[in-house]
Write a protein that holds these residues in place. Structure first.
Motif, mmCIF file in Angstrom:
data_model
loop_
_atom_site.group_PDB
_atom_site.id
_atom_site.type_symbol
_atom_site.label_atom_id
_atom_site.label_comp_id
_atom_site.label_asym_id
_atom_site.label_seq_id
_atom_site.Cartn_x
_atom_site.Cartn_y
_atom_site.Cartn_z
ATOM 1 N N LEU A 67 -0.541 5.225 -7.658
ATOM 2 C CA LEU A 67 -1.350 4.211 -8.318
ATOM 3 C C LEU A 67 -2.203 3.468 -7.290
ATOM 4 O O LEU A 67 -1.920 3.514 -6.093
ATOM 5 C CB LEU A 67 -0.448 3.220 -9.059
ATOM 6 C CG LEU A 67 0.428 3.818 -10.170
ATOM 7 C CD1 LEU A 67 1.474 2.811 -10.618
ATOM 8 C CD2 LEU A 67 -0.424 4.283 -11.336
ATOM 9 N N THR A 68 -3.219 2.773 -7.770
ATOM 10 C CA THR A 68 -4.108 2.064 -6.858
ATOM 11 C C THR A 68 -3.482 0.753 -6.398
ATOM 12 O O THR A 68 -2.739 0.098 -7.141
ATOM 13 C CB THR A 68 -5.458 1.752 -7.533
ATOM 14 O OG1 THR A 68 -5.227 0.932 -8.688
ATOM 15 C CG2 THR A 68 -6.154 3.042 -7.955
ATOM 16 N N HIS A 69 -3.794 0.368 -5.171
ATOM 17 C CA HIS A 69 -3.244 -0.838 -4.573
ATOM 18 C C HIS A 69 -3.556 -2.069 -5.405
ATOM 19 O O HIS A 69 -2.722 -2.968 -5.566
ATOM 20 C CB HIS A 69 -3.816 -0.986 -3.154
ATOM 21 C CG HIS A 69 -3.425 -2.252 -2.468
ATOM 22 N ND1 HIS A 69 -4.217 -2.849 -1.515
ATOM 23 C CD2 HIS A 69 -2.334 -3.047 -2.605
ATOM 24 C CE1 HIS A 69 -3.620 -3.953 -1.084
ATOM 25 N NE2 HIS A 69 -2.485 -4.089 -1.728
ATOM 26 N N VAL A 110 0.835 -1.204 0.000
ATOM 27 C CA VAL A 110 0.000 0.000 0.000
ATOM 28 C C VAL A 110 0.867 1.251 0.000
ATOM 29 O O VAL A 110 0.593 2.218 -0.721
ATOM 30 C CB VAL A 110 -0.952 -0.011 1.217
ATOM 31 C CG1 VAL A 110 -1.705 1.317 1.317
ATOM 32 C CG2 VAL A 110 -1.935 -1.172 1.120
ATOM 33 N N MET A 152 2.471 1.712 -3.533
ATOM 34 C CA MET A 152 1.526 2.142 -4.562
ATOM 35 C C MET A 152 1.052 3.574 -4.318
ATOM 36 O O MET A 152 0.833 4.333 -5.272
ATOM 37 C CB MET A 152 0.347 1.179 -4.617
ATOM 38 C CG MET A 152 0.747 -0.240 -5.038
ATOM 39 S SD MET A 152 1.592 -0.323 -6.631
ATOM 40 C CE MET A 152 0.168 -0.213 -7.749
ATOM 41 N N ALA A 153 0.910 3.954 -3.064
ATOM 42 C CA ALA A 153 0.532 5.337 -2.755
ATOM 43 C C ALA A 153 1.630 6.296 -3.200
ATOM 44 O O ALA A 153 1.358 7.357 -3.783
ATOM 45 C CB ALA A 153 0.263 5.488 -1.258
#
Length: 206
Positions: free
Chosen positions: A43-45, A35, A38-39
């Motif tokens: 971008l989304t998890h 998480v 990606m943050a």
């Protein structure tokens, strides 16, 4: 939802690896989550596993990239001189600088990952890129020593680089205290003015 193009997918993968390379150096190989990565990549998890089978697979690639970046930086810094002492200074001074201490995300992966390696088994997938990267840096550093004996140059590289890694680690651990600057200055001064890489000079005959 439309499928992402191959070009965009490749770009996203690069963004993820870049973000992970910085974060792993800042917090260690086990100090961040998918998480978090990606943050940082924006971008989304849910998209992570379309690029990597696991966090360890990403950590391995990020570790390889971190060592590659440092290797390239070292080559660029020594390329401007044929003098070995000057070349050593070109590596040592920025390594043991306040900027290096205060920006771990762009600095030495050995310092960043060594603590994690203490808890990895010999067959760990994370240990392999660490060992390969460390040995490449040591080989590069040994070439800048002054002895005609390759074994002596290797020993000097081990000693000096260990001092650099230890000093940077302690400087970060004591950041905010006067001791932190003292550690950097003492190690930098010893390595650049005492010429520890120089071969011993023969004594004058009686």
């Amino acid at each position: 939802m439309p499928r992402v193009s191959r070009k965009q997918a490749d770009l996203n993968r690069e963004i993820i690896v870049d973000a992970a390379t910085r974060l792993f150096r800042e917090r260690g190989l086990h100090g961040i989550s998918v998480v978090d990565v990606m943050a940082a990549a924006g971008l989304t998890h849910g998209g992570f596993y379309g690029h990597f089978e696991s966090k360890e697979a990403l950590a391995r690639e990020a570790s390889e990239r971190a060592f590659k970046e440092v290797g390239t930086r070292w080559r660029e810094r020594v390329a401007t001189t044929d003098d070995k002492a000057a070349a050593r200074r070109a590596l040592i001074e920025p390594y043991l600088s306040v900027n290096s201490r205060d920006n771990p995300g762009e600095s030495c992966p050995v310092v960043a990952f060594a603590g994690d390696m203490c808890h990895e088994s010999a067959g760990s997938g994370l240990r392999e890129p660490f060992m390969a990267g460390l040995n490449r840096l040591l080989d590069s550093f040994a070439k800048l020593m002054d002895s005609q004996d390759s074994a002596e140059n290797r020993q000097q590289a081990l000693v000096q680089y260990s001092l650099m890694v230890g000093a940077l680690t302690l400087a970060r651990a004591t950041r905010g205290e006067a001791l932190s600057d003292e550690i950097l200055e003492a190690a930098r001064s010893f390595l650049t003015t005492e010429k520890p890489g120089s071969p011993p000079q023969p004594e004058d005959s009686a």
